[in-house]
Design an enzyme around this catalytic site. Sequence first.
Site, mmCIF file in Angstrom:
data_model
loop_
_atom_site.group_PDB
_atom_site.id
_atom_site.type_symbol
_atom_site.label_atom_id
_atom_site.label_comp_id
_atom_site.label_asym_id
_atom_site.label_seq_id
_atom_site.Cartn_x
_atom_site.Cartn_y
_atom_site.Cartn_z
ATOM 1 N N ARG A 116 9.127 38.491 -10.993
ATOM 2 C CA ARG A 116 8.468 39.610 -10.788
ATOM 3 C C ARG A 116 9.069 40.915 -11.345
ATOM 4 N NH1 ARG A 116 7.315 38.834 -4.564
ATOM 5 N NH2 ARG A 116 7.695 36.458 -5.300
ATOM 6 N N LYS A 174 19.505 29.738 -3.825
ATOM 7 C CA LYS A 174 18.573 28.663 -3.490
ATOM 8 C C LYS A 174 19.420 27.646 -2.660
ATOM 9 C CE LYS A 174 14.850 29.131 -6.953
ATOM 10 N NZ LYS A 174 13.970 29.261 -5.997
HETATM 11 N N1 BES Z 1 11.096 30.147 -9.802
HETATM 12 C C1 BES Z 1 10.925 30.390 -8.501
HETATM 13 C C2 BES Z 1 9.362 30.066 -7.923
HETATM 14 C C3 BES Z 1 9.563 28.418 -7.900
HETATM 15 C C4 BES Z 1 9.637 27.668 -6.838
HETATM 16 C C5 BES Z 1 8.732 27.650 -8.971
HETATM 17 C C6 BES Z 1 9.741 26.224 -6.618
HETATM 18 C C7 BES Z 1 8.917 26.355 -8.873
HETATM 19 C C8 BES Z 1 9.197 25.653 -7.696
HETATM 20 C C9 BES Z 1 10.885 31.924 -8.114
HETATM 21 O O1 BES Z 1 11.777 32.666 -8.858
HETATM 22 C C10 BES Z 1 10.884 32.088 -6.666
HETATM 23 O O2 BES Z 1 12.171 31.683 -6.170
HETATM 24 N N2 BES Z 1 10.318 32.469 -5.835
HETATM 25 C C11 BES Z 1 10.561 32.615 -4.295
HETATM 26 C C12 BES Z 1 10.050 33.765 -3.937
HETATM 27 C C13 BES Z 1 10.404 34.410 -2.536
HETATM 28 C C14 BES Z 1 11.852 34.703 -2.389
HETATM 29 C C15 BES Z 1 9.565 35.445 -2.045
HETATM 30 C C16 BES Z 1 9.737 31.262 -3.626
HETATM 31 O O3 BES Z 1 9.044 30.779 -4.077
HETATM 32 O O4 BES Z 1 10.377 30.768 -2.843
HETATM 33 MN MN MN Z 2 13.424 32.666 -7.972
#
Ligand code: BES
Ligand code: MN
Length: 501
Positions: free
Chosen positions: A357, A283
């Site tokens: 997931r 990230k």
């Molecule tokens: N934990 C995150 C989702 C999230 C993002 C929660 C921002 C709270 C605030 C999850 O694991 C994630 O990173 N999801 C990605 C999915 C993508 C890679 C398809 C996302 O939401 O960007």
């Molecule tokens: Mn994630």
Amino acid sequence: MDFNIKTAQPEKQRTNCLVLAVFEAGKLPESTAHIDKVSNGYISRILKLGDISGKLGQTVILHDVANVQAERILLVGCGKINELTADNYREAVTKIATTLNSLNIHEAICCVNELNIQECDISWKMRQAVIIFGCATYKFEQFKSKPAGPKESKAVLNKIIFIISNRRDAEKAEKAIEIGMAANKGLQITKDLANTPPNICNPTYLAKAAQKLTKTYKSVSVAILERQDLQTLKMGAFLSVTQGSAQPPKLITLEYRGAAKTQQPIVFVGKGITFDTGGNSLKPAANMIGMKYDMCGAASVLGIITFAAELGLPINIVGVIAAAENMPGGTASRPDDVVTTMSGITVEILNTDAEGRLVLCDALAYCERFKPKVVIDLATLTGACITALGSHHSGLFTNHQPLANDLLTAGLISGDKCWQLPITAEYQKQLESSCADIANIGGPEAGSITAACFLSRFTQKYHWAHLDIAGTACRYTGKDRKATGQPVPLLCEYLISNHSK
Ligand code: BES
Ligand code: MN
Ligand code: ZN
């Protein structure tokens, strides 16, 4: 925080503060009108002066009111008398709670039960008030090195007494307080765990928190599965998320037993990523802040079980928590990896940041063994859900519409709302993979839906709902950067409304 009820005349109460409602256009509810009368029209005069008009959320504090024993009166505006909705009531009580909490007082007496709200009985009003007071006075100060400064060194508000005008309501009111206080216990555990920094709250810490519950409640038992056990179970997707971290994963199973063994359990599954760096699909720095909250689903499972155990609800509950840390590095999984899940479905990992997931799919397959009545998973699953619904509704997805209806209703009653999104065949197609059965991401469109579609592949043997709580479980920025405890109020209400009779 202690809550009590009393059938008594408000002017006779020796207390730090008496809380009275006023409506717009000079309309006064029963107790306020009564106090106005005994104080020779004092409140009417204040209204005439115009410092408070009765608009929702306005407040005025009066001291030493004639013929009233309370040290102060807090007047709170509740809007138009015939427009008092559930949401407005919640807003007014929130204002009362935050105002009282800022005063140098221990105790207050509150006359909010007499407010008439369509379709809301005394039990609802009391439950809501108890939870709102609990949340308004919640503090997380474990990691402050010094005690509160002089500004904060005031009396601690720790007792609220609700005036009940009708003695026949007493029993209902007492029960409602009990329910609200049980919810507050659950909320406290959920928030404390969620707010705890990730260098402390790791998967092992979550497992210990679960074990602690079994010490408090005889009705709760726990089993912790280690990495080796996950290997034996062939949880290839879960394991892939854990492999970049120095912290060992835990699959935590809690059982609350409140009914005969033969009664099928309600199963709650929580995403317990104690920190989500994104893994090798790292990230950006700004997006990583707040990723300690990626275990809010897990924390909520502990909160709900606390609630049920506290009340001794006549049901069985299983809580399953998939706890791991998502880290990058030389041992971490790569985009392009293919893993085999416990169910046998193979998954092409195209983004290691779609890790929720991956841990959930194996936890959901594991749930089959409990022969569940329903399975509800709770997960801060997608940023896309925040884009779609903001912080006001959790995303709701299901393979069984009656279950969604129950959750939607519980959301409206509790004010901890959810909004249903589809998981139809068109979206399922987005998960097609060139080399495995499915991919772990479905492209840029409808990100919350494709995440839910992914989960749905693993939940076909039972009634299932998925709550995406990425937007509701916490606030990520500013001074409000903390856990909300959601969806604990929603699920407490769901249990009370659907499973406690
Ligand atoms: N934990 C995150 C989702 C999230 C993002 C929660 C921002 C709270 C605030 C999850 O694991 C994630 O990173 N999801 C990605 C999915 C993508 C890679 C398809 C996302 O939401 O960007
Ligand atoms: Mn994630
Ligand atoms: Zn995550």
